[in-house]
Structure formats: C-alpha cells, structure tokens
Design a protein around this motif. Sequence first.
Motif, PDB file in Angstrom:
ATOM      1  N   VAL A 193     -10.145   8.676  15.175  1.00 56.20           N
ATOM      2  CA  VAL A 193     -10.846   9.200  13.997  1.00 56.20           C
ATOM      3  C   VAL A 193     -11.393  10.599  14.278  1.00 56.20           C
ATOM      4  O   VAL A 193     -11.315  11.509  13.439  1.00 56.20           O
ATOM      5  CB  VAL A 193     -11.979   8.232  13.584  1.00 56.20           C
ATOM      6  CG1 VAL A 193     -12.871   8.863  12.526  1.00 56.20           C
ATOM      7  CG2 VAL A 193     -11.392   6.921  13.059  1.00 56.20           C
ATOM      8  N   ARG A 194     -11.934  10.791  15.502  1.00 59.03           N
ATOM      9  CA  ARG A 194     -12.516  12.086  15.860  1.00 59.03           C
ATOM     10  C   ARG A 194     -11.436  13.168  15.945  1.00 59.03           C
ATOM     11  O   ARG A 194     -11.595  14.262  15.380  1.00 59.03           O
ATOM     12  CB  ARG A 194     -13.246  11.969  17.201  1.00 59.03           C
ATOM     13  CG  ARG A 194     -13.957  13.252  17.630  1.00 59.03           C
ATOM     14  CD  ARG A 194     -14.744  13.063  18.918  1.00 59.03           C
ATOM     15  NE  ARG A 194     -13.898  12.760  20.057  1.00 59.03           N
ATOM     16  CZ  ARG A 194     -13.782  11.568  20.630  1.00 59.03           C
ATOM     17  NH1 ARG A 194     -14.461  10.538  20.158  1.00 59.03           N
ATOM     18  NH2 ARG A 194     -12.984  11.377  21.660  1.00 59.03           N
ATOM     19  N   VAL A 195     -10.347  12.847  16.631  1.00 60.09           N
ATOM     20  CA  VAL A 195      -9.287  13.844  16.824  1.00 60.09           C
ATOM     21  C   VAL A 195      -8.633  14.213  15.496  1.00 60.09           C
ATOM     22  O   VAL A 195      -8.310  15.385  15.240  1.00 60.09           O
ATOM     23  CB  VAL A 195      -8.232  13.300  17.824  1.00 60.09           C
ATOM     24  CG1 VAL A 195      -6.996  14.194  17.846  1.00 60.09           C
ATOM     25  CG2 VAL A 195      -8.837  13.201  19.217  1.00 60.09           C
ATOM     26  N   ARG A 196      -8.454  13.218  14.642  1.00 55.68           N
ATOM     27  CA  ARG A 196      -7.801  13.468  13.345  1.00 55.68           C
ATOM     28  C   ARG A 196      -8.737  14.141  12.337  1.00 55.68           C
ATOM     29  O   ARG A 196      -8.293  14.632  11.307  1.00 55.68           O
ATOM     30  CB  ARG A 196      -7.314  12.144  12.762  1.00 55.68           C
ATOM     31  CG  ARG A 196      -6.162  11.516  13.551  1.00 55.68           C
ATOM     32  CD  ARG A 196      -4.836  12.075  13.094  1.00 55.68           C
ATOM     33  NE  ARG A 196      -3.728  11.535  13.888  1.00 55.68           N
ATOM     34  CZ  ARG A 196      -2.450  11.655  13.542  1.00 55.68           C
ATOM     35  NH1 ARG A 196      -2.132  12.292  12.424  1.00 55.68           N
ATOM     36  NH2 ARG A 196      -1.504  11.168  14.299  1.00 55.68           N
ATOM     37  N   SER A 247       0.829  -1.214   0.000  1.00 55.33           N
ATOM     38  CA  SER A 247       0.000   0.000   0.000  1.00 55.33           C
ATOM     39  C   SER A 247       0.857   1.255   0.000  1.00 55.33           C
ATOM     40  O   SER A 247       0.396   2.333  -0.392  1.00 55.33           O
ATOM     41  CB  SER A 247      -0.918   0.020   1.231  1.00 55.33           C
ATOM     42  OG  SER A 247      -0.155   0.229   2.420  1.00 55.33           O
ATOM     43  N   GLY A 248       2.095   1.127   0.477  1.00 56.29           N
ATOM     44  CA  GLY A 248       2.982   2.282   0.525  1.00 56.29           C
ATOM     45  C   GLY A 248       2.708   3.223   1.681  1.00 56.29           C
ATOM     46  O   GLY A 248       3.386   4.236   1.837  1.00 56.29           O
ATOM     47  N   VAL A 249       1.730   2.905   2.531  1.00 56.03           N
ATOM     48  CA  VAL A 249       1.400   3.750   3.681  1.00 56.03           C
ATOM     49  C   VAL A 249       2.526   3.681   4.715  1.00 56.03           C
ATOM     50  O   VAL A 249       2.968   2.594   5.095  1.00 56.03           O
ATOM     51  CB  VAL A 249       0.054   3.317   4.312  1.00 56.03           C
ATOM     52  CG1 VAL A 249      -0.203   4.083   5.604  1.00 56.03           C
ATOM     53  CG2 VAL A 249      -1.085   3.534   3.329  1.00 56.03           C
ATOM     54  N   LYS A 250       2.989   4.827   5.183  1.00 53.96           N
ATOM     55  CA  LYS A 250       4.094   4.889   6.137  1.00 53.96           C
ATOM     56  C   LYS A 250       3.686   5.471   7.487  1.00 53.96           C
ATOM     57  O   LYS A 250       4.467   5.417   8.445  1.00 53.96           O
ATOM     58  CB  LYS A 250       5.235   5.754   5.561  1.00 53.96           C
ATOM     59  CG  LYS A 250       5.772   5.263   4.226  1.00 53.96           C
ATOM     60  CD  LYS A 250       6.452   3.902   4.338  1.00 53.96           C
ATOM     61  CE  LYS A 250       7.074   3.471   3.004  1.00 53.96           C
ATOM     62  NZ  LYS A 250       7.628   2.103   3.059  1.00 53.96           N
ATOM     63  N   SER A 251       2.484   6.071   7.546  1.00 57.33           N
ATOM     64  CA  SER A 251       2.072   6.758   8.776  1.00 57.33           C
ATOM     65  C   SER A 251       0.549   6.717   8.907  1.00 57.33           C
ATOM     66  O   SER A 251      -0.174   6.663   7.891  1.00 57.33           O
ATOM     67  CB  SER A 251       2.550   8.216   8.737  1.00 57.33           C
ATOM     68  OG  SER A 251       1.930   8.976   9.748  1.00 57.33           O
ATOM     69  N   VAL A 252       0.066   6.768  10.126  1.00 54.11           N
ATOM     70  CA  VAL A 252      -1.387   6.785  10.352  1.00 54.11           C
ATOM     71  C   VAL A 252      -2.015   8.048   9.761  1.00 54.11           C
ATOM     72  O   VAL A 252      -3.215   8.073   9.477  1.00 54.11           O
ATOM     73  CB  VAL A 252      -1.718   6.685  11.859  1.00 54.11           C
ATOM     74  CG1 VAL A 252      -1.227   5.376  12.451  1.00 54.11           C
ATOM     75  CG2 VAL A 252      -1.151   7.869  12.628  1.00 54.11           C
ATOM     76  N   ALA A 253      -1.214   9.081   9.551  1.00 53.87           N
ATOM     77  CA  ALA A 253      -1.740  10.330   8.974  1.00 53.87           C
ATOM     78  C   ALA A 253      -2.259  10.113   7.560  1.00 53.87           C
ATOM     79  O   ALA A 253      -3.051  10.913   7.047  1.00 53.87           O
ATOM     80  CB  ALA A 253      -0.657  11.408   8.983  1.00 53.87           C
ATOM     81  N   GLU A 254      -1.828   9.009   6.927  1.00 50.55           N
ATOM     82  CA  GLU A 254      -2.236   8.723   5.547  1.00 50.55           C
ATOM     83  C   GLU A 254      -3.502   7.874   5.475  1.00 50.55           C
ATOM     84  O   GLU A 254      -3.885   7.444   4.386  1.00 50.55           O
ATOM     85  CB  GLU A 254      -1.093   8.006   4.820  1.00 50.55           C
ATOM     86  CG  GLU A 254       0.205   8.793   4.766  1.00 50.55           C
ATOM     87  CD  GLU A 254       1.355   7.973   4.204  1.00 50.55           C
ATOM     88  OE1 GLU A 254       1.187   7.399   3.112  1.00 50.55           O
ATOM     89  OE2 GLU A 254       2.406   7.891   4.854  1.00 50.55           O
ATOM     90  N   LEU A 255      -4.156   7.615   6.599  1.00 47.67           N
ATOM     91  CA  LEU A 255      -5.292   6.696   6.609  1.00 47.67           C
ATOM     92  C   LEU A 255      -6.651   7.407   6.528  1.00 47.67           C
ATOM     93  O   LEU A 255      -7.680   6.781   6.783  1.00 47.67           O
ATOM     94  CB  LEU A 255      -5.227   5.808   7.851  1.00 47.67           C
ATOM     95  CG  LEU A 255      -4.048   4.825   7.869  1.00 47.67           C
ATOM     96  CD1 LEU A 255      -4.009   4.067   9.198  1.00 47.67           C
ATOM     97  CD2 LEU A 255      -4.153   3.838   6.704  1.00 47.67           C
ATOM     98  N   ASP A 256      -6.672   8.676   6.201  1.00 44.10           N
ATOM     99  CA  ASP A 256      -7.955   9.383   6.020  1.00 44.10           C
ATOM    100  C   ASP A 256      -8.723   8.728   4.871  1.00 44.10           C
ATOM    101  O   ASP A 256      -8.202   8.575   3.769  1.00 44.10           O
ATOM    102  CB  ASP A 256      -7.696  10.849   5.702  1.00 44.10           C
ATOM    103  CG  ASP A 256      -8.973  11.688   5.776  1.00 44.10           C
ATOM    104  OD1 ASP A 256     -10.020  11.129   6.172  1.00 44.10           O
ATOM    105  OD2 ASP A 256      -8.910  12.878   5.451  1.00 44.10           O
ATOM    106  N   GLY A 257      -9.964   8.310   5.152  1.00 41.14           N
ATOM    107  CA  GLY A 257     -10.780   7.654   4.135  1.00 41.14           C
ATOM    108  C   GLY A 257     -10.578   6.155   4.071  1.00 41.14           C
ATOM    109  O   GLY A 257     -11.250   5.469   3.289  1.00 41.14           O
ATOM    110  N   ALA A 258      -9.683   5.620   4.897  1.00 43.62           N
ATOM    111  CA  ALA A 258      -9.403   4.179   4.875  1.00 43.62           C
ATOM    112  C   ALA A 258     -10.447   3.403   5.679  1.00 43.62           C
ATOM    113  O   ALA A 258     -11.197   3.982   6.467  1.00 43.62           O
ATOM    114  CB  ALA A 258      -8.010   3.929   5.450  1.00 43.62           C
ATOM    115  N   THR A 259     -10.473   2.086   5.483  1.00 41.28           N
ATOM    116  CA  THR A 259     -11.257   1.199   6.336  1.00 41.28           C
ATOM    117  C   THR A 259     -10.290   0.529   7.309  1.00 41.28           C
ATOM    118  O   THR A 259      -9.339  -0.135   6.895  1.00 41.28           O
ATOM    119  CB  THR A 259     -11.981   0.125   5.502  1.00 41.28           C
ATOM    120  OG1 THR A 259     -12.886   0.767   4.606  1.00 41.28           O
ATOM    121  CG2 THR A 259     -12.760  -0.821   6.409  1.00 41.28           C
ATOM    122  N   ILE A 260     -10.534   0.735   8.606  1.00 40.81           N
ATOM    123  CA  ILE A 260      -9.652   0.209   9.647  1.00 40.81           C
ATOM    124  C   ILE A 260     -10.425  -0.864  10.427  1.00 40.81           C
ATOM    125  O   ILE A 260     -11.575  -0.653  10.813  1.00 40.81           O
ATOM    126  CB  ILE A 260      -9.193   1.326  10.606  1.00 40.81           C
ATOM    127  CG1 ILE A 260      -8.500   2.442   9.818  1.00 40.81           C
ATOM    128  CG2 ILE A 260      -8.258   0.766  11.665  1.00 40.81           C
ATOM    129  CD1 ILE A 260      -8.187   3.679  10.652  1.00 40.81           C
TER     130      ILE A 260
END
Length: 342
Positions: A164-167, A135-148
């Motif tokens: 999710v709320r804080v971010r 996926s190439g994701v390196k940080s939780v900051a890149e998970l906007d719109g993702a399914t966790i």
Amino acid sequence: MARSKFLIAALAAASLWASGASASVLDNVKQRGILNCGTDNTAPGFGYLNTKTGKIEGLDADFCRAMAAAVLGDASKVNFVIVTDKSRFNALQTGQADVVFAHTTVKPVRESAVGIDFLPINFYDGTGMMVKSASGVKSVAELDGATICTTQGSGTEATLAAFVRVRGFKTTKVLTFENLEKLFGALQSDRCNAMSTDKSALAAWRGNSPKPDDFTILPETLNKSPFAGFVIANDSKWRNVLRWATFALFQAEEWDITSANLADRQKDETAFVQKFLGVKDGFGKDFGVADDFVASMIKSVGNYGEIYDRNLGPKTPYFIDRAGTPNAMWTKGGAEYSPPWN
C-alpha cells in the motif's frame, strides 16, 4: 557444618539445573509416546479438516505424521494441535506443540526475536491476491481504494503494508481475520474487494469452492513465501532429528524409494541405501531414534513427491504444478534438495 550443607544444596541445585538444561523435546516426546504437532485446519491442501472423514489432511498434516513415524515408529502417534497464524508461535513456546507445520514463511525476525528454529523449507510459495471474477479486476494496480483482507499475525500483513505504501494507495484499507476460512467468507460476503495470502492457499480455496470460476487470482506475486516447519530454539538434539527426517523425504524421492517399492529397496545391497533405510548400520542411533526411521516414514506417508501429489497434485482440486517451479526436485531444475547421505 552449615557451610557444607550450603555447598551440598548448591551442588544439588546445580545438578537439577544442568539436568533441566540438557533435557530435549526429543526425550519428552519419546517418554510421552505422542507427538504434539501444531497445524492449521482451515488451509486446504496443507492442514484442513475433512468433515466427511473427521481427519486432518494436507501436506503439513502429513509432515506431522512423518515426524511421528520417524521419532516414535508410528505415524498415528500424533496429536494435532490446531493453530492459527496468530497462535502458532505461542503454541510452541508454551509447550502445547513440540513442532509446528502451518504454512509458515521463513523470516529472520522469527528466529532472532520470536525464539524458534526453522526446519528445511518444504514448499516454495508467494503472496498473491484473489478477487471475485465479477469485479472485472485484472491487476493489483486496480485496487486503489479497495478493502483488502488477510489473516491476523501473518507475514502477509507486513507485505500488504509495504504494498500500500509503495503504490501510494492512500484510501486502501486492510482488514484482518482469525483464519483462512473467515478470510474467504469475508471475500464471499463482499466485506473485502480482495483476499490476500499465499498463492497456494488462494488456489486451494478457489479450487474448493462450488464455483471456482467465480474467483480470479491476480497474476502478480507480492513477495516470496518459503514455508518450513519450526521447533523451539536452541534444542539441537530435537531440531537435528527433524531436520534430517525432512531431508530424508527429499532424498527418498531423488532415489525413487517409494511406499510401493520400499520392501524391494530394503533388499538393495548398495551400502549407502542399506544405511539410509536402516537395514544395516543406519543413522538412527546417532539421532536418538530407531535405525529404520527413514523406512518408517516412507512406509507410512511415502517420499516427498508422494506427499505432494496426494495433497497438491493433479488429482486434487488444488493442483499446484511443480514443473518449472522451486518445488521441483533439484534434479529437475527445482530447489527441493537434500544434502548427500552417501
């Protein structure tokens, strides 16, 4: 006469109530001759069914065996009650389990509202996330719109909701699954972009996969996760014996008393070592168990360090280094600590 009969009946009822009120799980376990211990079977390194041997393995499973050795003098006198994050508290409250060791985070609401008492913390962890490396994701900051994804009934659900709320991730979805095995399967099959649970569990599932490099654990830690076993609330007789049995595993490591040198250490003429190991005037009788309950545990499963190394140490696929972490002994800068026995 009628009044006397009523009084006798009331006294009898009061006596039965008092008897029931004073009954302890300790007495039930000793009478049954088997410890019903709740643990997971899908958490490598903690509670995991080895399909080759048919045995439950892991740090939590060995704590179950240690408690059986302490209370019944035999580590094999344990019946594993398989629990999930969702069912673990119910298993205790319905009497299916006498004690539960299932990578459970210590939280105030669990002692105040759920009705349990925690034992000493036996592992320090933190909530993390794992993604597919492709996926190439390196940080939780890149998970906007993702399914966790995470497990049902876990503390991680609340942590994710706050994350999710804080971010301000308005389109991020959270899905829950019954256990860690199904959770990892969801990540593998791309139902989730990220899997979130305790970092130790992420490391274990990554290490247990055919191609560990296919998965990346992101560097951020979302929350603290101190693990401990737990028992039903307000049974001090039961809680105390298991609490000090847990402390004894830490103390044995601090004093370098191992399964290999136990026989020699039992010949140690130092008074507090003799008392600790129950060679002479031990602590057991005050807790309602055999005086040599500490020696029984060490002989069966070793001290805390031996348990850790066997299940999470460098010779395992899940290696979680203790050095420089709270999981080290307090003498080495960590937080694993027993009150003094001498």
